[in-house]
Design a protein around this motif. Structure first.
Motif, PDB file in Angstrom:
ATOM      1  N   SER A   1      12.492  -3.659  -4.979  1.00 46.25           N
ATOM      2  CA  SER A   1      13.159  -3.386  -3.696  1.00 46.25           C
ATOM      3  C   SER A   1      14.025  -4.560  -3.254  1.00 46.25           C
ATOM      4  CB  SER A   1      12.112  -3.114  -2.607  1.00 46.25           C
ATOM      5  OG  SER A   1      11.382  -1.944  -2.889  1.00 46.25           O
ATOM      6  N   ARG A   2      15.099  -4.220  -2.512  1.00 43.34           N
ATOM      7  CA  ARG A   2      15.993  -5.244  -1.971  1.00 43.34           C
ATOM      8  C   ARG A   2      15.851  -5.364  -0.453  1.00 43.34           C
ATOM      9  NH1 ARG A   2      20.550  -6.536  -5.493  1.00 43.34           N
ATOM     10  NH2 ARG A   2      20.218  -5.570  -7.521  1.00 43.34           N
ATOM     11  N   ASP A   3      14.968  -4.551   0.123  1.00 43.68           N
ATOM     12  CA  ASP A   3      14.735  -4.640   1.560  1.00 43.68           C
ATOM     13  C   ASP A   3      13.398  -5.354   1.805  1.00 43.68           C
ATOM     14  OD1 ASP A   3      12.853  -2.768   0.864  1.00 43.68           O
ATOM     15  OD2 ASP A   3      13.630  -1.161   2.123  1.00 43.68           O
ATOM     16  N   SER A   4      12.783  -5.135   2.957  1.00 40.85           N
ATOM     17  CA  SER A   4      11.546  -5.830   3.311  1.00 40.85           C
ATOM     18  C   SER A   4      10.299  -5.014   2.997  1.00 40.85           C
ATOM     19  CB  SER A   4      11.566  -6.207   4.789  1.00 40.85           C
ATOM     20  OG  SER A   4      11.748  -5.056   5.608  1.00 40.85           O
ATOM     21  N   THR A   5      10.365  -4.165   1.978  1.00 38.47           N
ATOM     22  CA  THR A   5       9.213  -3.341   1.602  1.00 38.47           C
ATOM     23  C   THR A   5       7.963  -4.192   1.368  1.00 38.47           C
ATOM     24  OG1 THR A   5      10.533  -1.556   0.630  1.00 38.47           O
ATOM     25  CG2 THR A   5       8.287  -1.792  -0.171  1.00 38.47           C
ATOM     26  N   VAL A   6       8.100  -5.288   0.641  1.00 33.27           N
ATOM     27  CA  VAL A   6       6.944  -6.138   0.320  1.00 33.27           C
ATOM     28  C   VAL A   6       6.294  -6.671   1.589  1.00 33.27           C
ATOM     29  CG1 VAL A   6       6.220  -8.295  -0.766  1.00 33.27           C
ATOM     30  CG2 VAL A   6       7.810  -6.784  -1.952  1.00 33.27           C
ATOM     31  N   GLU A   7       7.079  -7.235   2.487  1.00 34.49           N
ATOM     32  CA  GLU A   7       6.536  -7.825   3.705  1.00 34.49           C
ATOM     33  C   GLU A   7       5.868  -6.779   4.586  1.00 34.49           C
ATOM     34  OE1 GLU A   7       9.563  -8.280   2.517  1.00 34.49           O
ATOM     35  OE2 GLU A   7       9.584 -10.415   2.005  1.00 34.49           O
TER      36      GLU A   7
ATOM     37  N   GLU B   1     -14.243   3.204  -3.291  1.00 32.23           N
ATOM     38  CA  GLU B   1     -14.208   3.176  -4.748  1.00 32.23           C
ATOM     39  C   GLU B   1     -12.936   3.815  -5.307  1.00 32.23           C
ATOM     40  OE1 GLU B   1     -18.814   3.545  -6.093  1.00 32.23           O
ATOM     41  OE2 GLU B   1     -17.952   5.338  -5.136  1.00 32.23           O
ATOM     42  N   VAL B   2     -12.095   4.313  -4.398  1.00 30.44           N
ATOM     43  CA  VAL B   2     -10.852   4.984  -4.781  1.00 30.44           C
ATOM     44  C   VAL B   2      -9.668   4.148  -4.314  1.00 30.44           C
ATOM     45  CG1 VAL B   2      -9.465   7.069  -4.552  1.00 30.44           C
ATOM     46  CG2 VAL B   2     -11.956   7.242  -4.615  1.00 30.44           C
ATOM     47  N   LEU B   3      -8.800   3.802  -5.226  1.00 28.30           N
ATOM     48  CA  LEU B   3      -7.618   3.004  -4.893  1.00 28.30           C
ATOM     49  C   LEU B   3      -6.445   3.910  -4.550  1.00 28.30           C
ATOM     50  CD1 LEU B   3      -6.216   0.155  -4.887  1.00 28.30           C
ATOM     51  CD2 LEU B   3      -5.520   0.692  -7.246  1.00 28.30           C
ATOM     52  N   ALA B   4      -5.840   3.664  -3.404  1.00 23.34           N
ATOM     53  CA  ALA B   4      -4.596   4.344  -3.051  1.00 23.34           C
ATOM     54  C   ALA B   4      -3.448   3.553  -3.665  1.00 23.34           C
ATOM     55  CB  ALA B   4      -4.430   4.431  -1.544  1.00 23.34           C
ATOM     56  N   LEU B   5      -2.693   4.187  -4.535  1.00 20.43           N
ATOM     57  CA  LEU B   5      -1.582   3.541  -5.237  1.00 20.43           C
ATOM     58  C   LEU B   5      -0.262   4.129  -4.736  1.00 20.43           C
ATOM     59  CD1 LEU B   5      -0.160   1.900  -7.444  1.00 20.43           C
ATOM     60  CD2 LEU B   5      -0.825   3.688  -9.089  1.00 20.43           C
ATOM     61  N   ILE B   6       0.593   3.263  -4.214  1.00 21.14           N
ATOM     62  CA  ILE B   6       1.875   3.701  -3.667  1.00 21.14           C
ATOM     63  C   ILE B   6       3.014   2.977  -4.381  1.00 21.14           C
ATOM     64  CG2 ILE B   6       3.249   3.976  -1.574  1.00 21.14           C
ATOM     65  CD1 ILE B   6       0.702   3.645   0.059  1.00 21.14           C
ATOM     66  N   PRO B   7       3.731   3.669  -5.267  1.00 16.59           N
ATOM     67  CA  PRO B   7       4.935   3.061  -5.849  1.00 16.59           C
ATOM     68  C   PRO B   7       6.045   3.093  -4.805  1.00 16.59           C
ATOM     69  CG  PRO B   7       4.666   5.301  -6.660  1.00 16.59           C
ATOM     70  CD  PRO B   7       3.471   5.016  -5.789  1.00 16.59           C
ATOM     71  N   ALA B   8       6.808   2.010  -4.700  1.00 19.65           N
ATOM     72  CA  ALA B   8       7.799   1.949  -3.625  1.00 19.65           C
ATOM     73  C   ALA B   8       9.086   1.278  -4.084  1.00 19.65           C
ATOM     74  CB  ALA B   8       7.221   1.196  -2.425  1.00 19.65           C
ATOM     75  N   TRP B   9      10.187   1.803  -3.602  1.00 12.54           N
ATOM     76  CA  TRP B   9      11.503   1.214  -3.867  1.00 12.54           C
ATOM     77  C   TRP B   9      12.351   1.362  -2.613  1.00 12.54           C
ATOM     78  CZ3 TRP B   9      16.223   3.784  -6.398  1.00 12.54           C
ATOM     79  CH2 TRP B   9      17.219   2.829  -6.636  1.00 12.54           C
ATOM     80  N   ASN B  10      12.562   0.270  -1.912  1.00 17.66           N
ATOM     81  CA  ASN B  10      13.346   0.242  -0.680  1.00 17.66           C
ATOM     82  C   ASN B  10      12.807   1.228   0.363  1.00 17.66           C
ATOM     83  OD1 ASN B  10      15.090  -1.681  -1.819  1.00 17.66           O
ATOM     84  ND2 ASN B  10      16.413  -0.090  -2.696  1.00 17.66           N
ATOM     85  N   GLU B  11      11.524   1.098   0.682  1.00 15.20           N
ATOM     86  CA  GLU B  11      10.879   2.007   1.636  1.00 15.20           C
ATOM     87  C   GLU B  11      10.319   1.263   2.839  1.00 15.20           C
ATOM     88  OE1 GLU B  11      11.076   5.074   1.669  1.00 15.20           O
ATOM     89  OE2 GLU B  11      11.544   5.723  -0.382  1.00 15.20           O
ATOM     90  N   ALA B  12      10.988   0.186   3.264  1.00 14.19           N
ATOM     91  CA  ALA B  12      10.486  -0.623   4.378  1.00 14.19           C
ATOM     92  C   ALA B  12      10.348   0.178   5.670  1.00 14.19           C
ATOM     93  CB  ALA B  12      11.407  -1.823   4.605  1.00 14.19           C
ATOM     94  N   GLU B  13      11.198   1.181   5.858  1.00 18.12           N
ATOM     95  CA  GLU B  13      11.176   1.952   7.099  1.00 18.12           C
ATOM     96  C   GLU B  13       9.907   2.769   7.273  1.00 18.12           C
ATOM     97  OE1 GLU B  13      14.575   4.314   8.019  1.00 18.12           O
ATOM     98  OE2 GLU B  13      15.988   2.832   7.243  1.00 18.12           O
ATOM     99  N   ARG B  14       9.313   3.226   6.170  1.00 22.08           N
ATOM    100  CA  ARG B  14       8.227   4.200   6.271  1.00 22.08           C
ATOM    101  C   ARG B  14       6.891   3.754   5.694  1.00 22.08           C
ATOM    102  NH1 ARG B  14      10.218   8.968   7.982  1.00 22.08           N
ATOM    103  NH2 ARG B  14      12.469   9.286   7.827  1.00 22.08           N
ATOM    104  N   ILE B  15       6.905   2.805   4.793  1.00 14.99           N
ATOM    105  CA  ILE B  15       5.681   2.514   4.056  1.00 14.99           C
ATOM    106  C   ILE B  15       4.559   1.980   4.943  1.00 14.99           C
ATOM    107  CG2 ILE B  15       6.289   0.153   3.366  1.00 14.99           C
ATOM    108  CD1 ILE B  15       5.033   0.891   0.600  1.00 14.99           C
TER     109      ILE B  15
END
Length: 228
Positions: free
Chosen positions: A39-45, A5-19
């Motif tokens: 983001s300009r890296d592969s954060t989304v994927e 019932e709790v959503l984990a929300l992670i704002p991200a900007w160019n964090e493909a290495e760690r997310i």
């Protein structure tokens, strides 16, 4: 409330290495939303492959806007609370249960993770200690760590929250809005993680100045209402 019932929300900007690792370490069964802030890296994927739902901004709009995008999504999907944490590994995802337990045992509208200032690197320790003191003085309320982004927000509070600041200083304004709306703030001790290879988007001088502007705003606003 239960973990699903709790959503984990992670704002991200160019964090493909760690997310991906951050998402993987969250408690099993916890839904995850990543707001990709241009983001300009592969954060989304990477985030999608790790099992997160992803919302993307076409351009970088600031952490405050990214958080509000996620908060709005959580309200639309009827979550009881939203846990925010950073995408860069500076928060231990395994500590999420601490926040849920704290909220289940209180009436707090906002639970904030409290780090040890003594374990922060210079000049973050100085900026955090001074700005926390200044915010505490302005609000007449003890604020232990005004810059911690590891927080649990109750739905009732999010329904009243407004976007008044767009960058890192929005998290300071969240504290102000919680108190202005009559909610109490709870604290849980969390790890202080500042690995040398973790790249931060926080700019000590520029963003600290923004915090102080918000502190002055909080000071003036506090004169119009009383925090009990």
């Amino acid at each position: 409330m239960h973990i699903n019932e709790v959503l984990a929300l992670i704002p991200a900007w160019n964090e493909a290495e760690r997310i991906g690792e951050v998402i993987a370490k969250l408690p099993e069964g916890m839904p995850v939303l990543v707001v990709d802030d241009g983001s300009r890296d592969s954060t989304v994927e990477v985030a999608q492959n790790a099992g997160a739902v992803v919302i993307s901004h076409d351009s970088n709009q600031g952490k405050g806007v990214a958080l509000m995008t996620g908060f709005a999504w959580s309200l639309e999907h009827d979550y009881c609370a939203v846990l925010t944490l950073d995408a860069d590994g500076q928060h231990d995802p395994a500590e999420a249960q601490k926040f849920i337990a704290a909220m289940n045992n209180s009436d707090d509208g906002l639970i904030i993770g409290r780090r040890s200032v003594r374990k922060m690197p210079f000049p973050r320790n100085v900026a955090n200690a001074f700005s926390s003191w200044l915010i505490s003085y302005a609000l007449r309320e003890k604020i232990y760590d005004n810059q911690s982004g590891y927080r649990l927000h109750a739905r009732e509070f999010l329904e009243k929250l407004e976007l008044r600041r767009k960058g890192f200083e929005f998290e300071v304004d969240i504290i102000l809005q919680a108190l202005q709306s009559g909610f109490t703030i709870g604290w849980v001790d969390i790890q202080t993680i500042y690995a040398s290879d973790i790249r931060s988007h926080f700019h000590p001088i520029r963003d600290s100045l923004k915090f102080f502007v918000v502190a002055w705003y909080a000071y003036r606003s506090a004169r119009g209402w009383r925090v009990t």
